[in-house]
Design an enzyme around this catalytic site. Structure first.
Site, PDB file in Angstrom:
ATOM      1  N   TYR A 158      87.679   9.821  66.764  1.00  0.00           N
ATOM      2  CA  TYR A 158      88.330   8.530  66.957  1.00  0.00           C
ATOM      3  C   TYR A 158      89.808   8.597  66.581  1.00  0.00           C
ATOM      4  CZ  TYR A 158      88.834   3.416  66.816  1.00  0.00           C
ATOM      5  OH  TYR A 158      89.227   2.117  67.034  1.00  0.00           O
ATOM      6  N   LYS A 191      94.965   2.034  63.727  1.00  0.00           N
ATOM      7  CA  LYS A 191      95.711   2.594  62.605  1.00  0.00           C
ATOM      8  C   LYS A 191      95.248   3.993  62.216  1.00  0.00           C
ATOM      9  CE  LYS A 191      92.669   0.664  59.043  1.00  0.00           C
ATOM     10  NZ  LYS A 191      92.004   1.901  58.631  1.00  0.00           N
TER      11      LYS A 191
END
Length: 262
Positions: free
Chosen positions: A155, A143
């Site tokens: 990330y 997400k």
């Protein structure tokens, strides 16, 4: 439902722990032959023994996925052992906290290598075999690419790349009949998540706070739930599904979180 995965060879990166181990175990339960690719032989073999104890077939290959040569060798080892690959699950990665303020060039690039470069490399090296089998690729993503998280630029960027590559590969590989999809993970209980939560001042209190914001059931997603969706998308039961980002998250990303307390 018979998913038609009996004796299908499916490569699973990071398949020794957490979500990856969940995927390996569900694949084996469906009769497939998952191949764990991970850096620790000790960790790989723990999951191998668990799968075999449950009556499943499984194999493992040791590889440091940040090394391009190791990615190529891992695929070569699988092909030498089985002669075919019917599926690839790109799963390995780590939310390593390389932020904009607290990071630097070297850390950012290392984060991309840990989290998205090997997705490309594994798919690239497995592609000739996948073309022969008309196999499927499944990318596990997070997400963070859509919601942000703070202090995790590497990330988040990697997950944006994973999502984009899912759509890009789905288009490029249409002519080969290779389907490419992604499972987007939000709040999933894994050993890494547990380790992180324990670093906080009041871990149980924080966990309850997070769970309270998950609309469906006010609970964490399980690795098995991610695995069930993954295995379905790898199977011919999803034969006309490609280029999709599937959110297995209890509604965390798209539903009003106020619903969790309703």
């Amino acid at each position: 439902m018979n998913l038609g995965l009996t004796d299908k060879v499916i490569v699973v990166t990071g398949g020794a722990k957490g979500i990856g181990a969940g995927i390996v175990k569900v694949l084996a339960a469906e009769g497939a032959i998952p191949v764990i690719v991970g850096r620790s032989e000790e960790d790989n073999l723990i999951t191998v023994r668990e799968v075999e104890a449950a009556g499943g077939k499984v194999h493992q290959v040791v590889a440091e996925l940040t090394d391009p040569a190791a990615c190529e060798k891992a695929i070569a080892v699988v092909l030498q052992r089985f002669g075919r690959i019917e599926g690839l699950v790109n799963n390995a990665g780590v939310n390593d906290g390389v932020g904009l303020e607290n990071g630097n060039y070297e850390q950012f690039m290392a984060s991309l290598h840990k989290n998205v470069v090997h997705y490309y490399l594994m798919a690239h090296f497995a592609l000739p075999a996948l073309k022969k089998s008309k196999g499927a690729i499944l990318n596990i993503t997070s997400k963070t690419a859509e919601t942000g998280q703070g202090n995790t630029s590497g990330y988040a960027a990697a997950n944006g790349g994973r999502n984009a590559l899912t759509r890009e590969w789905a288009v490029e590989l249409l002519k080969y009949g290779i389907r490419v999809n992604a499972i987007v993970v939000a709040e999933c209980w894994t050993p890494l998540y547990e380790t992180w939560i324990k670093t906080l001042a009041n871990p149980q209190e924080k966990l309850k706070e997070i769970e309270s914001k998950i609309p469906l059931g006010s609970r964490m997603t399980t690795a098995e739930e991610i695995a069930n969706a993954t295995v379905f998308l790898l199977s011919e039961r999803s034969s006309h599904t490609t280029g999709q980002l599937i959110y297995v998250d209890g509604g965390y990303v798209h539903l009003d979180r106020a619903l969790a307390n309703a």
